[in-house]
Design an enzyme around this catalytic site. Structure first.
Site, short mmCIF file in Angstrom:
data_model
loop_
_atom_site.label_atom_id
_atom_site.label_comp_id
_atom_site.label_asym_id
_atom_site.label_seq_id
_atom_site.Cartn_x
_atom_site.Cartn_y
_atom_site.Cartn_z
N ALA A 197 37.53 -22.03 14.24
CA ALA A 197 38.37 -21.05 13.55
C ALA A 197 39.72 -21.01 14.27
CB ALA A 197 37.70 -19.68 13.62
N GLY A 220 33.75 -23.19 14.53
CA GLY A 220 33.69 -23.28 13.06
C GLY A 220 33.61 -24.71 12.57
N GLU A 224 30.16 -25.64 12.70
CA GLU A 224 29.47 -24.89 11.63
C GLU A 224 29.75 -25.48 10.24
OE1 GLU A 224 31.11 -21.29 13.45
OE2 GLU A 224 29.10 -20.44 13.24
N GLU A 244 32.41 -20.40 21.41
CA GLU A 244 32.85 -19.02 21.16
C GLU A 244 32.57 -18.10 22.36
OE1 GLU A 244 31.10 -20.91 19.06
OE2 GLU A 244 31.91 -20.72 17.03
N1 COA Z 1 42.66 -22.48 16.90
C1 COA Z 1 44.01 -22.58 16.91
N2 COA Z 1 44.68 -23.62 17.48
C2 COA Z 1 43.94 -24.57 18.07
C3 COA Z 1 42.53 -24.55 18.10
C4 COA Z 1 41.89 -23.44 17.47
N3 COA Z 1 40.56 -23.32 17.44
N4 COA Z 1 42.09 -25.63 18.78
C5 COA Z 1 43.20 -26.33 19.14
N5 COA Z 1 44.30 -25.69 18.72
C6 COA Z 1 45.70 -26.11 18.88
C7 COA Z 1 46.19 -25.91 20.31
O1 COA Z 1 46.63 -24.57 20.48
C8 COA Z 1 47.31 -26.90 20.35
O2 COA Z 1 48.44 -26.39 19.65
P1 COA Z 1 49.94 -26.60 20.27
O3 COA Z 1 50.05 -28.10 20.48
O4 COA Z 1 50.81 -26.05 19.21
O5 COA Z 1 49.95 -25.86 21.55
C9 COA Z 1 46.79 -28.07 19.53
O6 COA Z 1 45.78 -27.51 18.70
C10 COA Z 1 46.17 -29.17 20.37
O7 COA Z 1 45.17 -28.60 21.19
P2 COA Z 1 45.16 -28.76 22.78
O8 COA Z 1 44.38 -27.60 23.33
O9 COA Z 1 46.54 -28.93 23.29
O10 COA Z 1 44.38 -30.11 22.93
P3 COA Z 1 43.52 -30.57 24.19
O11 COA Z 1 43.27 -32.02 24.01
O12 COA Z 1 44.16 -30.15 25.46
O13 COA Z 1 42.15 -29.75 24.07
C11 COA Z 1 40.28 -28.79 22.87
C12 COA Z 1 41.31 -29.93 22.94
C13 COA Z 1 39.50 -28.96 21.57
C14 COA Z 1 39.32 -28.88 24.07
C15 COA Z 1 41.01 -27.43 22.89
O14 COA Z 1 42.05 -27.45 21.92
C16 COA Z 1 40.13 -26.25 22.60
O15 COA Z 1 39.35 -25.84 23.44
N6 COA Z 1 40.26 -25.67 21.39
C17 COA Z 1 39.56 -24.46 21.01
C18 COA Z 1 38.10 -24.74 20.70
C19 COA Z 1 37.38 -23.45 20.41
O16 COA Z 1 37.23 -22.56 21.23
N7 COA Z 1 36.89 -23.33 19.18
C20 COA Z 1 36.14 -22.21 18.72
C21 COA Z 1 37.04 -21.24 18.07
S1 COA Z 1 36.13 -19.83 17.49
#
Ligand code: COA
Length: 290
Positions: free
Chosen positions: A98, A141, A144, A164
């Site tokens: 999400a 999500g 999911e 989460e």
């Molecule tokens: N919601 C909103 N933005 C998200 C996102 C999410 N769930 N997951 C990634 N992004 C965005 C980041 O903020 C970043 O945006 P920016 O470049 O404008 O700053 C972009 O996507 C790239 O992500 P980034 O974190 O820089 O990549 P990474 O390779 O360093 O890490 C992940 C990848 C997947 C490990 C990391 O993005 C992450 O942990 N995301 C969230 C996962 C999560 O908790 N999901 C459950 C949500 S309920």
């Protein structure tokens, strides 16, 4: 109205900035319908599910349900764009969850409204076969959405998880139930309690994905399965999907009884006679989908 090959679609796929839908013929030789490939298209945000994506996903599900000639839905995420000079490339993602920016400051009233009758449920409730084509992160999500599809096929660089817990949350799009049904009680607890990522090979081992292939093979593998499934009777597929789903809600005895009724009812369908006669005459069945 879109005309593709000999078939006319009753309704074009809904268009949006964040979801693309491409139609592919099921057979190169015969007008037997299409499968749709829906791409969640926010690669700069790792295809995170914001309100616009959720609304578009719901619209695609409604369109799928009313488009008789579109027989199977493939769900995927857009590949990263080439990075701007001096910038780091974004990773491959199916969906990284999400959109967390929409969680900041939100209270229960807002979230209850947002998650009520949501697009992941619409995908789950689709009567047609669905395949998740996962290349990269399938988190929160995203995991999911994949669990809401009937089949999951992933590239070997994919990673699954329910992180989460790290946001002070639990999954909200059904993972406590649907992930548990796929991987079992112990593994679902572990994933939800630790938030740890599960690599593709382990995801396959625990039953979360059906097949793992190289990124180069992914699309061909998924599209071949979409064509194989799409070449069957849509009517029989619908009954089969409903009946397998019943296994999640019914006890064994009631479920077997339900299967017996569904199986017997199919003997009144046109496609059963078409399929049986085609076998006996060594011909290809030409389904009427009823
Ligand atoms: N919601 C909103 N933005 C998200 C996102 C999410 N769930 N997951 C990634 N992004 C965005 C980041 O903020 C970043 O945006 P920016 O470049 O404008 O700053 C972009 O996507 C790239 O992500 P980034 O974190 O820089 O990549 P990474 O390779 O360093 O890490 C992940 C990848 C997947 C490990 C990391 O993005 C992450 O942990 N995301 C969230 C996962 C999560 O908790 N999901 C459950 C949500 S309920």
């Amino acid at each position: 109205m879109k005309k593709k090959r000999g078939l006319t679609l009753t309704m074009n796929p809904p268009e949006s900035d964040v979801i693309k839908v491409d139609l592919h013929p099921i057979s190169e030789d015969d007008d037997i319908g299409f499968f749709a490939c829906m791409t969640i298209d926010r690669p700069d945000k790792l295809n995170a599910l914001n309100a616009e994506v959720m609304a578009s996903l719901k619209a695609v599900c409604a369109w799928m349900e009313s488009s008789d000639d579109v027989r199977v839905l493939v769900v995927t995420g857009a590949a990263p764009k080439a990075p701007l000079e001096g910038k780091r490339a974004k990773p491959h993602a199916f969906v990284a969850g999400a959109d967390i920016t929409e969680f900041a400051g939100a209270g229960s009233g807002v979230i209850r409204e947002k998650f009520r009758d949501n697009a992941v449920e619409a995908l789950w409730n689709l009567s047609k076969p669905t395949i998740a084509m996962v290349d990269g992160f399938a988190l929160g999500g995203g995991c999911e959405v994949a669990c809401s599809c009937d089949v999951r096929i992933a590239s070997n660089r994919s990673t699954f998880g329910t992180p989460e817990i790290n946001l002070g949350l639990i999954p909200g799009y059904g993972a406590t139930q649907r992930l548990e049904r796929l991987v079992g009680y112990g593994k679902a607890h572990e994933m939800i309690m630790t938030g740890d990522m599960v690599p593709a090979d382990e995801a396959q081992r625990i039953g979360l994905v059906n097949h793992v292939v190289s990124p180069e093979e992914l699309e061909d593998t998924v599209f071949a399965m979409a064509r194989r499934i799409g070449s069957k009777s849509s009517h029989t597929l619908r009954v089969g999907k409903q009946t397998v789903r019943a296994a999640l809600d019914e006890g064994l005895t009631d479920g077997v009884e339900l299967e017996a009724v569904a199986f017997a009812n199919l003997f009144d369908s046109e496609d059963k006679e078409i399929g049986v006669q085609a076998f006996l005459n060594r011909e290809t069945a030409r389904w009427k989908h009823r």
